[in-house]
Design a protein around this motif. Structure first.
Motif, PDB file in Angstrom:
ATOM      1  N   ASP A 260      30.805  83.193   8.010  1.00 31.56           N
ATOM      2  CA  ASP A 260      30.653  81.673   8.319  1.00 31.56           C
ATOM      3  C   ASP A 260      31.712  80.826   9.137  1.00 31.56           C
ATOM      4  OD1 ASP A 260      28.122  79.388   9.603  1.00 31.56           O
ATOM      5  OD2 ASP A 260      28.109  78.916   6.736  1.00 31.56           O
ATOM      6  N   PHE A 261      31.005  79.956   9.959  1.00 30.61           N
ATOM      7  CA  PHE A 261      32.349  79.028   9.952  1.00 30.61           C
ATOM      8  C   PHE A 261      32.179  77.893   9.694  1.00 30.61           C
ATOM      9  CE2 PHE A 261      35.324  76.120  13.046  1.00 30.61           C
ATOM     10  CZ  PHE A 261      36.247  77.331  13.177  1.00 30.61           C
ATOM     11  N   ALA A 262      30.414  77.609   9.340  1.00 27.85           N
ATOM     12  CA  ALA A 262      30.125  75.871   8.685  1.00 27.85           C
ATOM     13  C   ALA A 262      30.950  75.102   7.902  1.00 27.85           C
ATOM     14  CB  ALA A 262      28.997  75.854   8.215  1.00 27.85           C
ATOM     15  N   GLY A 263      32.158  76.200   6.922  1.00 33.00           N
ATOM     16  CA  GLY A 263      32.832  75.568   5.899  1.00 33.00           C
ATOM     17  C   GLY A 263      34.170  75.247   6.865  1.00 33.00           C
ATOM     18  N   GLU A 264      34.577  75.662   7.512  1.00 31.87           N
ATOM     19  CA  GLU A 264      35.254  75.827   8.247  1.00 31.87           C
ATOM     20  C   GLU A 264      35.225  73.855   9.313  1.00 31.87           C
ATOM     21  OE1 GLU A 264      38.973  75.561   7.850  1.00 31.87           O
ATOM     22  OE2 GLU A 264      38.692  77.537   5.958  1.00 31.87           O
ATOM     23  N   ALA A 265      34.309  74.130  10.005  1.00 31.32           N
ATOM     24  CA  ALA A 265      33.841  73.274  10.485  1.00 31.32           C
ATOM     25  C   ALA A 265      34.220  72.234  10.552  1.00 31.32           C
ATOM     26  CB  ALA A 265      32.450  73.340  11.650  1.00 31.32           C
ATOM     27  N   GLU A 266      33.142  71.838   9.278  1.00 31.32           N
ATOM     28  CA  GLU A 266      32.990  70.966   8.072  1.00 31.32           C
ATOM     29  C   GLU A 266      34.310  69.748   7.743  1.00 31.32           C
ATOM     30  OE1 GLU A 266      29.419  70.610   5.347  1.00 31.32           O
ATOM     31  OE2 GLU A 266      30.964  69.231   4.280  1.00 31.32           O
ATOM     32  N   ARG A 267      35.347  71.263   7.509  1.00 31.56           N
ATOM     33  CA  ARG A 267      36.504  70.499   7.272  1.00 31.56           C
ATOM     34  C   ARG A 267      37.450  69.926   8.390  1.00 31.56           C
ATOM     35  NH1 ARG A 267      36.115  74.563   3.240  1.00 31.56           N
ATOM     36  NH2 ARG A 267      35.932  75.822   3.644  1.00 31.56           N
ATOM     37  N   LEU A 268      37.117  70.711   9.287  1.00 35.73           N
ATOM     38  CA  LEU A 268      37.703  70.140  10.264  1.00 35.73           C
ATOM     39  C   LEU A 268      37.578  68.711  11.226  1.00 35.73           C
ATOM     40  CD1 LEU A 268      40.074  70.615  12.981  1.00 35.73           C
ATOM     41  CD2 LEU A 268      37.901  71.635  13.950  1.00 35.73           C
ATOM     42  N   GLY A 269      36.181  68.681  10.232  1.00 37.12           N
ATOM     43  CA  GLY A 269      35.617  67.122  11.668  1.00 37.12           C
ATOM     44  C   GLY A 269      35.821  66.519  10.472  1.00 37.12           C
ATOM     45  N   ALA A 270      36.447  66.641   8.712  1.00 37.29           N
ATOM     46  CA  ALA A 270      36.515  65.540   8.193  1.00 37.29           C
ATOM     47  C   ALA A 270      38.382  65.397   8.305  1.00 37.29           C
ATOM     48  CB  ALA A 270      36.846  66.255   6.433  1.00 37.29           C
ATOM     49  N   ALA A 271      39.296  66.360   8.613  1.00 37.67           N
ATOM     50  CA  ALA A 271      40.812  66.692   9.175  1.00 37.67           C
ATOM     51  C   ALA A 271      40.756  65.407  10.036  1.00 37.67           C
ATOM     52  CB  ALA A 271      41.546  67.620   9.490  1.00 37.67           C
ATOM     53  N   THR A 272      39.683  65.778  11.211  1.00 42.12           N
ATOM     54  CA  THR A 272      39.481  64.702  13.145  1.00 42.12           C
ATOM     55  C   THR A 272      39.568  62.721  11.896  1.00 42.12           C
ATOM     56  OG1 THR A 272      38.756  66.478  14.183  1.00 42.12           O
ATOM     57  CG2 THR A 272      38.268  64.855  15.027  1.00 42.12           C
ATOM     58  N   ARG A 416      24.624  74.778  14.630  1.00 39.74           N
ATOM     59  CA  ARG A 416      25.235  75.095  12.937  1.00 39.74           C
ATOM     60  C   ARG A 416      26.862  74.164  12.828  1.00 39.74           C
ATOM     61  NH1 ARG A 416      23.848  77.476   8.392  1.00 39.74           N
ATOM     62  NH2 ARG A 416      26.286  78.169   6.758  1.00 39.74           N
ATOM     63  N   ASN A 417      27.821  74.677  13.378  1.00 43.12           N
ATOM     64  CA  ASN A 417      28.827  74.517  13.101  1.00 43.12           C
ATOM     65  C   ASN A 417      28.996  72.699  13.932  1.00 43.12           C
ATOM     66  OD1 ASN A 417      30.428  76.609  12.410  1.00 43.12           O
ATOM     67  ND2 ASN A 417      29.315  77.341  13.353  1.00 43.12           N
ATOM     68  N   ARG A 418      28.086  72.818  14.793  1.00 45.85           N
ATOM     69  CA  ARG A 418      28.128  70.837  15.513  1.00 45.85           C
ATOM     70  C   ARG A 418      27.704  69.921  15.042  1.00 45.85           C
ATOM     71  NH1 ARG A 418      26.860  69.816  20.914  1.00 45.85           N
ATOM     72  NH2 ARG A 418      25.948  67.612  20.535  1.00 45.85           N
ATOM     73  N   ASP A 419      26.676  70.584  13.327  1.00 50.10           N
ATOM     74  CA  ASP A 419      26.210  69.550  12.752  1.00 50.10           C
ATOM     75  C   ASP A 419      27.362  69.489  11.467  1.00 50.10           C
ATOM     76  OD1 ASP A 419      23.897  68.938  13.784  1.00 50.10           O
ATOM     77  OD2 ASP A 419      22.971  71.069  12.817  1.00 50.10           O
ATOM     78  N   ALA A 420      27.460  70.210  10.709  1.00 49.60           N
ATOM     79  CA  ALA A 420      28.456  70.565  10.232  1.00 49.60           C
ATOM     80  C   ALA A 420      30.344  69.882  10.687  1.00 49.60           C
ATOM     81  CB  ALA A 420      29.459  72.297   9.854  1.00 49.60           C
ATOM     82  N   PHE A 421      30.124  69.620  11.274  1.00 45.82           N
ATOM     83  CA  PHE A 421      31.384  68.814  12.153  1.00 45.82           C
ATOM     84  C   PHE A 421      31.257  67.592  11.861  1.00 45.82           C
ATOM     85  CE2 PHE A 421      34.198  67.303  15.063  1.00 45.82           C
ATOM     86  CZ  PHE A 421      35.240  67.065  14.922  1.00 45.82           C
ATOM     87  N   CYS A 422      29.928  67.566  12.122  1.00 44.77           N
ATOM     88  CA  CYS A 422      29.754  65.546  12.255  1.00 44.77           C
ATOM     89  C   CYS A 422      29.270  65.196  10.943  1.00 44.77           C
ATOM     90  CB  CYS A 422      27.977  65.723  13.418  1.00 44.77           C
ATOM     91  SG  CYS A 422      28.216  66.114  14.873  1.00 44.77           S
ATOM     92  N   ALA A 423      29.537  66.374  10.170  1.00 49.76           N
ATOM     93  CA  ALA A 423      28.738  65.622   9.036  1.00 49.76           C
ATOM     94  C   ALA A 423      30.095  66.042   8.245  1.00 49.76           C
ATOM     95  CB  ALA A 423      28.071  67.098   7.639  1.00 49.76           C
ATOM     96  N   GLY A 424      30.746  66.749   8.525  1.00 57.19           N
ATOM     97  CA  GLY A 424      32.256  66.335   7.711  1.00 57.19           C
ATOM     98  C   GLY A 424      32.769  65.117   8.530  1.00 57.19           C
ATOM     99  N   TYR A 425      32.671  64.965   9.533  1.00 54.02           N
ATOM    100  CA  TYR A 425      33.564  64.043   9.994  1.00 54.02           C
ATOM    101  C   TYR A 425      32.959  62.133   9.494  1.00 54.02           C
ATOM    102  CZ  TYR A 425      35.502  60.591  14.125  1.00 54.02           C
ATOM    103  OH  TYR A 425      36.577  59.823  14.492  1.00 54.02           O
ATOM    104  N   ALA A 426      32.125  62.055   9.438  1.00 57.20           N
ATOM    105  CA  ALA A 426      31.143  61.526   8.653  1.00 57.20           C
ATOM    106  C   ALA A 426      31.886  60.821   7.250  1.00 57.20           C
ATOM    107  CB  ALA A 426      29.555  61.799   8.797  1.00 57.20           C
ATOM    108  N   TYR A 427      31.252  62.663   6.021  1.00 55.28           N
ATOM    109  CA  TYR A 427      32.430  61.779   5.051  1.00 55.28           C
ATOM    110  C   TYR A 427      33.745  61.984   4.744  1.00 55.28           C
ATOM    111  CZ  TYR A 427      33.411  66.454   4.218  1.00 55.28           C
ATOM    112  OH  TYR A 427      34.156  67.794   3.759  1.00 55.28           O
ATOM    113  N   GLY A 428      34.430  61.930   6.262  1.00 52.82           N
ATOM    114  CA  GLY A 428      36.018  62.096   6.160  1.00 52.82           C
ATOM    115  C   GLY A 428      36.141  60.458   6.362  1.00 52.82           C
TER     116      GLY A 428
END
Ligand SMILES: Nc1ncnc2c1ncn2[C@@H]1O[C@H](COP(=O)(O)OP(=O)(O)O)[C@@H](O)[C@H]1O
Ligand SMILES: O=P(O)(O)O[C@H]1O[C@H](CO)[C@@H](O[C@H]2O[C@H](CO)[C@@H](O)[C@H](O)[C@H]2O)[C@H](O)[C@H]1O
Length: 475
Positions: A260-272, A416-428
């Motif tokens: 599953d890539f969602a954890g990475e997608a979320e971390r990528l959102g936060a890094a972005t 799933r990965n769109r949602d995870a990335f957006c969530a990471g972006y917002a909490y980041g």
């Protein structure tokens, strides 16, 4: 055209980095030629002007020269041809593949005087003590950069690249910008602005020359030397592996399939988000006026017209795309703008032992540099990455007999990965993309239209990817 220009006119269209693949070349003119290594082998930096139906573009060619018939077999693939230069018959070739010559470039960078960060984009330092003008090709190094030329052999990075990157040992990447626009390259500008960030590969040095624009010499970046992230894995490769795992597990949801890539997608959102915050701290920010918002919508519409003329399969969706751009023009809340990545996708990020690192802040390589350096909404980068999740999910379906069966899994993976990335972006610390759907949708459509043109010119067999995405978005 000279003999050399004739050879270049045949060779340039075959190069991955040539951006003008949509139309034939009319002429090639060597606009400037700077010898870097004299003798045998020789090395010259050429700035060539390529004239096509739609205008003239400049490119950089690193020209290797050896007496005809002496090119070693391992360099045969880099040959451009044989011609007479300065009265001698020589084999000319792409010198980026010749470690004997590229080692000298690293030596020159290591020997360059240090400059403060303000030197990036600053004027050329004034020549020699006797008042001679600055050297035509200048090697410049950041003050605190520790460049050593111990690892001399370079290898050309393979892959789908708009530029040419050489890796020296495990230490440095020297990236030659192929399409040249007069001025400071945004990749160097933004990487230098983010030099202390953990989310970028540290910049060390650069090569520049003056390119004439409106009769004036403009210092123009030719190449950038930065840290090679040796533990890095390409984001595209990681995402594609996760998609493959899902396709090998029929009936399972992406979160249950393994890989599953969602954890990475979320971390990528936060890094972005962290990179966007740093860019907003270091470089000017603004708010887009409603007038400027309308201009933005108009520029998206112009791109749509161009793309739909060239790729008629886009026409059935033009109405839906147009109305998304009209919605953007009507947004009546202030839209913060700042410097952004500009061409953000999974191939521009690498996962290292320490986390995600963002690369290649050049923006869309085909756009004029003034346009790429213009502040924009950070949601533009968010949209770019969301498009990339869609690409990663769809590309293995191109030409597959199982495409129809796998389509629901592709959709689920991307969602799933769109949602995870957006969530990471917002909490980041970025804006919450979910709350800016009108702006986000317009940027996503615009990126997909860009991709239609990009694929039509570079990878026609992938054209279906953005076209199918647009069809799905428009459904
Ligand atoms: N500093 C680096 N460290 C590790 N890998 C890198 C580095 N720079 C580039 N790469 C690899 O090379 C690929 C292409 O680099 P990029 O800068 O995006 O080139 P281009 O501008 O030609 O698209 C990246 O996707 C990444 O895999
Ligand atoms: O990395 P570059 O600066 O060269 O960017 C160009 O090439 C990219 C392809 O290598 C292209 O990206 C498109 O394909 C990617 C998969 O290969 C996908 O992840 C991206 O979402 C998609 O846009 C990029 O658009 C182009 O400017």
């Amino acid at each position: 055209m000279t003999q050399l220009e004739e050879l270049l006119a045949d060779w340039i269209p075959q190069q991955r980095w040539f951006a003008g693949k949509g139309a034939p070349i009319d002429t090639v003119t060597v606009h400037a030629q700077h010898p870097l290594v004299c003798g045998d082998p020789g090395l010259r930096v050429l700035i060539v002007e390529v004239a096509q139906r739609d205008g003239v573009s400049r490119y950089q060619v690193l020209l290797g020269l050896r007496p005809a018939g002496t090119l070693r077999a391992e360099l045969a693939h880099a040959a451009i041809g044989v011609c007479r230069i300065d009265g001698v018959t020589r084999t000319v070739y792409d010198a980026s593949h010749d470690p004997e010559l590229t080692a000298l470039l690293l030596e020159r960078l290591a020997a360059a005087d240090g400059s403060g960060p303000d030197a990036v984009g600053g004027p050329a330092r004034g020549g020699t003590a006797d008042g001679a003008p600055p050297a035509p090709v200048r090697f410049r190094r950041l003050d605190d950069a520790d460049v050593h030329s111990g690892h001399r052999r370079s290898l050309v990075l393979s892959g789908e690249q708009s530029n040419t990157s050489l890796v020296y040992g495990e230490d440095y990447v020297l990236k030659f910008f192929r399409r040249l626009w007069p001025g400071l390259n945004p990749d160097l500008e933004l990487t230098a602005a983010l030099a202390d960030s953990d989310y970028v590969a540290r910049p060390h040095a650069w090569i520049e020359t003056d390119v004439r624009q409106d009769g004036r010499p403009v210092p123009t970046t030719l190449a950038m030397l930065q840290e090679f992230m040796r533990s890095a894995t390409d984001g595209w490769v990681l995402a594609a592996t996760s998609v493959r795992d899902l396709y090998d597990a029929p009936g399972l949801a992406p979160g249950d399939a393994g890989g599953d890539f969602a954890g990475e997608a979320e971390r990528l959102g936060a890094a972005t988000a962290a990179v966007h915050r740093a860019l907003a701290r270091e470089l000017p920010t603004d708010v887009l006026s409603s007038h400027a918002l309308q201009d933005l919508a108009r520029s998206m519409l112009d791109r749509l017209h161009r793309a739909a003329t060239e790729v008629p399969e886009l026409q059935p969706y033009a109405g839906v795309l147009r109305s998304a751009y009209e919605d953007l023009a009507r947004v009546d809340e202030p839209l913060p703008i700042q410097r952004v990545h500009g061409d953000f996708h999974l191939g521009q990020v690498v996962r290292t032992d320490g986390g995600w690192v963002l690369l290649d802040f050049e923006g869309e390589p085909a756009a004029p540099v003034e346009e790429r350096r213009r502040p924009s909404s950070p949601l533009r980068d968010v949209a770019g990455m969301l498009r990339s999740f869609d690409y990663a999910a769809r590309y293995q379906l191109v030409g597959s007999a199982d495409a129809a069966d796998l389509a629901p899994a592709a959709h689920a993976w991307a969602q799933r990965n769109r949602d995870a990335f957006c969530a990471g972006y917002a909490y980041g610390g970025g804006v919450d993309p979910e709350k800016h759907q009108t702006v986000l949708r317009a940027f996503e459509y615009d990126k997909a239209v860009y991709e239609v043109l990009y694929e039509a010119h570079n990878r026609p067999s992938w054209l279906r990817i953005p076209l199918d995405s647009i069809a799905a978005l428009a459904a």
